[in-house]
Design a protein around this motif. Structure first.
Motif, PDB file in Angstrom:
ATOM      1  N   PRO A  37      -0.886  20.228  22.446  1.00  0.00           N
ATOM      2  CA  PRO A  37       0.249  19.169  23.501  1.00  0.00           C
ATOM      3  C   PRO A  37       0.217  18.339  24.311  1.00  0.00           C
ATOM      4  O   PRO A  37       0.876  17.195  24.049  1.00  0.00           O
ATOM      5  N   SER A  38      -0.540  18.749  25.182  1.00  0.00           N
ATOM      6  CA  SER A  38      -1.160  18.073  25.814  1.00  0.00           C
ATOM      7  C   SER A  38      -2.008  16.730  25.741  1.00  0.00           C
ATOM      8  O   SER A  38      -2.527  15.334  26.002  1.00  0.00           O
ATOM      9  N   THR A  39      -2.791  16.427  23.608  1.00  0.00           N
ATOM     10  CA  THR A  39      -3.028  15.129  23.475  1.00  0.00           C
ATOM     11  C   THR A  39      -1.972  14.405  23.499  1.00  0.00           C
ATOM     12  O   THR A  39      -0.411  14.551  22.645  1.00  0.00           O
ATOM     13  N   ARG A  40      -2.312  13.012  22.993  1.00  0.00           N
ATOM     14  CA  ARG A  40      -1.194  12.184  22.781  1.00  0.00           C
ATOM     15  C   ARG A  40      -1.338  11.086  21.672  1.00  0.00           C
ATOM     16  O   ARG A  40      -2.948  10.791  21.503  1.00  0.00           O
ATOM     17  N   VAL A  41      -0.403  11.201  20.961  1.00  0.00           N
ATOM     18  CA  VAL A  41      -0.766  11.009  19.530  1.00  0.00           C
ATOM     19  C   VAL A  41      -0.431  10.330  19.165  1.00  0.00           C
ATOM     20  O   VAL A  41       0.914  10.097  18.902  1.00  0.00           O
ATOM     21  N   LEU A  42      -0.862   8.773  18.602  1.00  0.00           N
ATOM     22  CA  LEU A  42       0.458   7.635  17.635  1.00  0.00           C
ATOM     23  C   LEU A  42      -0.063   8.101  15.809  1.00  0.00           C
ATOM     24  O   LEU A  42      -1.461   8.061  16.001  1.00  0.00           O
ATOM     25  N   ILE A  43       0.741   7.801  15.261  1.00  0.00           N
ATOM     26  CA  ILE A  43       0.869   8.026  13.792  1.00  0.00           C
ATOM     27  C   ILE A  43       0.894   6.568  12.985  1.00  0.00           C
ATOM     28  O   ILE A  43       2.152   5.787  13.286  1.00  0.00           O
ATOM     29  N   THR A  44      -0.065   5.781  12.392  1.00  0.00           N
ATOM     30  CA  THR A  44       0.787   4.664  11.801  1.00  0.00           C
ATOM     31  C   THR A  44       0.224   4.378  10.693  1.00  0.00           C
ATOM     32  O   THR A  44      -0.382   5.615   9.849  1.00  0.00           O
ATOM     33  N   ASP A  45       0.883   3.600   9.819  1.00  0.00           N
ATOM     34  CA  ASP A  45       1.166   3.386   8.345  1.00  0.00           C
ATOM     35  C   ASP A  45       1.522   1.881   8.181  1.00  0.00           C
ATOM     36  O   ASP A  45       2.120   1.313   9.254  1.00  0.00           O
ATOM     37  N   LYS A  98       7.978   2.836   4.462  1.00  0.00           N
ATOM     38  CA  LYS A  98       8.423   4.000   4.069  1.00  0.00           C
ATOM     39  C   LYS A  98       8.204   4.789   4.335  1.00  0.00           C
ATOM     40  O   LYS A  98       9.405   6.260   5.129  1.00  0.00           O
ATOM     41  N   CYS A  99       6.410   4.960   5.253  1.00  0.00           N
ATOM     42  CA  CYS A  99       6.128   6.143   5.089  1.00  0.00           C
ATOM     43  C   CYS A  99       6.284   6.214   6.875  1.00  0.00           C
ATOM     44  O   CYS A  99       6.454   7.140   7.145  1.00  0.00           O
ATOM     45  N   VAL A 100       6.324   4.896   7.744  1.00  0.00           N
ATOM     46  CA  VAL A 100       6.580   5.543   8.675  1.00  0.00           C
ATOM     47  C   VAL A 100       8.118   6.277   9.318  1.00  0.00           C
ATOM     48  O   VAL A 100       8.057   6.981   9.644  1.00  0.00           O
ATOM     49  N   ASN A 101       9.018   5.792   8.471  1.00  0.00           N
ATOM     50  CA  ASN A 101      10.751   5.980   8.213  1.00  0.00           C
ATOM     51  C   ASN A 101      10.839   8.323   7.867  1.00  0.00           C
ATOM     52  O   ASN A 101      10.845   8.462   8.793  1.00  0.00           O
ATOM     53  N   ASN A 156       1.125  -1.248  -0.350  1.00  0.00           N
ATOM     54  CA  ASN A 156       0.110  -0.039   0.297  1.00  0.00           C
ATOM     55  C   ASN A 156       0.979   1.344   0.221  1.00  0.00           C
ATOM     56  O   ASN A 156       0.940   1.918   1.017  1.00  0.00           O
ATOM     57  N   ASN A 157       1.337   1.662  -0.891  1.00  0.00           N
ATOM     58  CA  ASN A 157       2.415   2.555  -1.490  1.00  0.00           C
ATOM     59  C   ASN A 157       1.688   3.901  -1.475  1.00  0.00           C
ATOM     60  O   ASN A 157       2.642   4.881  -1.685  1.00  0.00           O
ATOM     61  N   THR A 158       0.354   4.323  -1.390  1.00  0.00           N
ATOM     62  CA  THR A 158      -0.584   4.854  -1.981  1.00  0.00           C
ATOM     63  C   THR A 158      -0.101   6.795  -1.047  1.00  0.00           C
ATOM     64  O   THR A 158       0.266   6.806  -1.556  1.00  0.00           O
ATOM     65  N   ASP A 180       4.661   0.794  12.674  1.00  0.00           N
ATOM     66  CA  ASP A 180       4.357   0.543  11.769  1.00  0.00           C
ATOM     67  C   ASP A 180       2.595  -0.234  12.407  1.00  0.00           C
ATOM     68  O   ASP A 180       3.056  -1.136  13.572  1.00  0.00           O
ATOM     69  N   LEU A 181       1.782  -0.410  11.588  1.00  0.00           N
ATOM     70  CA  LEU A 181       0.509  -1.040  11.848  1.00  0.00           C
ATOM     71  C   LEU A 181      -0.636  -1.569  10.549  1.00  0.00           C
ATOM     72  O   LEU A 181      -0.671  -0.706   9.725  1.00  0.00           O
ATOM     73  N   ARG A 182      -0.466  -2.687  10.435  1.00  0.00           N
ATOM     74  CA  ARG A 182      -1.223  -3.582   9.130  1.00  0.00           C
ATOM     75  C   ARG A 182      -2.684  -3.779   9.850  1.00  0.00           C
ATOM     76  O   ARG A 182      -2.700  -4.411  10.655  1.00  0.00           O
ATOM     77  N   TRP A 183      -3.613  -3.702   9.121  1.00  0.00           N
ATOM     78  CA  TRP A 183      -4.592  -4.100   9.362  1.00  0.00           C
ATOM     79  C   TRP A 183      -5.669  -5.362   8.964  1.00  0.00           C
ATOM     80  O   TRP A 183      -5.741  -5.435  10.197  1.00  0.00           O
ATOM     81  N   ASP A 184      -4.789  -6.387   8.690  1.00  0.00           N
ATOM     82  CA  ASP A 184      -5.149  -7.487   8.495  1.00  0.00           C
ATOM     83  C   ASP A 184      -3.961  -8.072   8.884  1.00  0.00           C
ATOM     84  O   ASP A 184      -4.183  -9.245   8.632  1.00  0.00           O
TER      85      ASP A 184
END
Length: 296
Positions: free
Chosen positions: A144-152, A156-159, A94-96, A185-189
């Motif tokens: 800044p008071s919000t805890r955020v996790l970004i996933t893909d 390459k996206c994560v890097n 999923n390189n989109t 890294d997080l994959r839904w499947d």
């Protein structure tokens, strides 16, 4: 040509080394209509954002995304992928998200900044945000008071996300008031990649990730798993045939509340109506993201 083939045409352009993701003048179909919610400021290579690993000044791909209509919103630095890529990269998982910032992501970021108070002191996860994850980045560095996790699911996206987080910590965060943000890294499947986050987050965000038939049910399961009881997900995507409808129907099987909203922001909806009147090429089905709000 089907809508799915149109979007994959963007990836094809990358293979033949056309420039993509560089603004409304791009040849990609996703940029046919810009809502102009953020403007881009190219790095002048004197900013701390610039990573001096390039051979020439034109190789610098750092841009600041500026929300001109909300002056209190901090600029967010994003390192755009190289507009030239190769077959190995384009066919990776999923390189989109490495191609460009899709309109749904930009609109979701604007929506989140318009409703920033919702997220203060809460926890947020963005799913499939790509190499920009503009919405989650905006929340993290403006609250800044919000805890955020970004996933893909693409490495390459994560890097690139981790590079962007580091750059924005240097350029945007205020001293000891650092943003609480990370990327992984997080994959839904693959439930093993998100089992540690079961019922962890108050909010989940997702932009334009509904077009892959084989992953739609996995995404529903992932959102349901990571949200706390009573948690809310904001999913932005165009109708794109039956893809939005099919996803909404899957959500109704698991979530307490599922609401579809078209008029989620006055400014965006006004632009949408103007496009419908003034431009015959504008198609709501493809170009206008709808908000699906679900509560666990």
């Amino acid at each position: 040509m089907s809508k799915g083939k149109e979007r994959w045409g963007v990836l094809k352009n990358a293979i033949v080394e056309k420039r993509i993701g560089d603004g409304c003048e791009s040849q990609s179909t996703r940029n046919s209509f810009c809502f102009n919610l953020f403007t881009r400021k190219k790095c002048n290579c004197l900013e701390k954002a610039c990573v001096k690993s390039r051979k020439e000044e034109n190789d610098c791909r750092w841009f600041a995304y500026v929300c001109n209509s909300m002056l209190s919103v901090k600029d967010i630095w994003i390192n755009h992928p190289n507009p030239k890529t190769n077959l190995k990269e384009i066919t990776s998982f999923n390189n989109t998200g490495n191609v460009c910032i899709w309109p749904s992501e930009e609109i979701m970021a604007y929506y989140c900044m318009s409703n920033l108070d919702l997220f203060c002191g809460k926890s947020v996860i963005e799913l499939g945000g790509g190499s920009s994850s503009l919405a989650a980045m905006c929340i993290a560095f403006n609250s800044p008071s919000t805890r955020v996790l970004i996933t893909d699911g693409n490495g390459k996206c994560v890097n690139m996300l981790n590079d962007a987080i580091h750059t924005n910590q240097m350029n945007v965060s205020n001293g000891t008031n650092k943003a609480q943000v990370s990327a992984t890294d997080l994959r839904w499947d693959m439930p093993a990649t998100y089992s540690q986050y079961t019922e962890t987050f108050d909010f989940a965000l997702c932009a334009d990730c509904l077009f892959f038939d084989e992953f739609r049910s996995f995404l529903v399961d992932t959102i349901y798993s990571v949200l706390k009881v009573g948690g809310t997900a904001f999913i932005f995507a165009p109708q794109r045939g039956n893809t939005f409808h099919n996803f909404a129907e899957l959500c109704k099987l698991k979530f307490t509340d599922v609401v579809q909203i078209e008029q989620y922001n006055h400014h965006i909806y006004k632009q949408h109506l103007e496009y419908l009147i003034k431009n015959k090429s504008y198609k709501s089905d493809v170009h206008f993201p709808i908000l699906l709000k679900v509560r666990k």
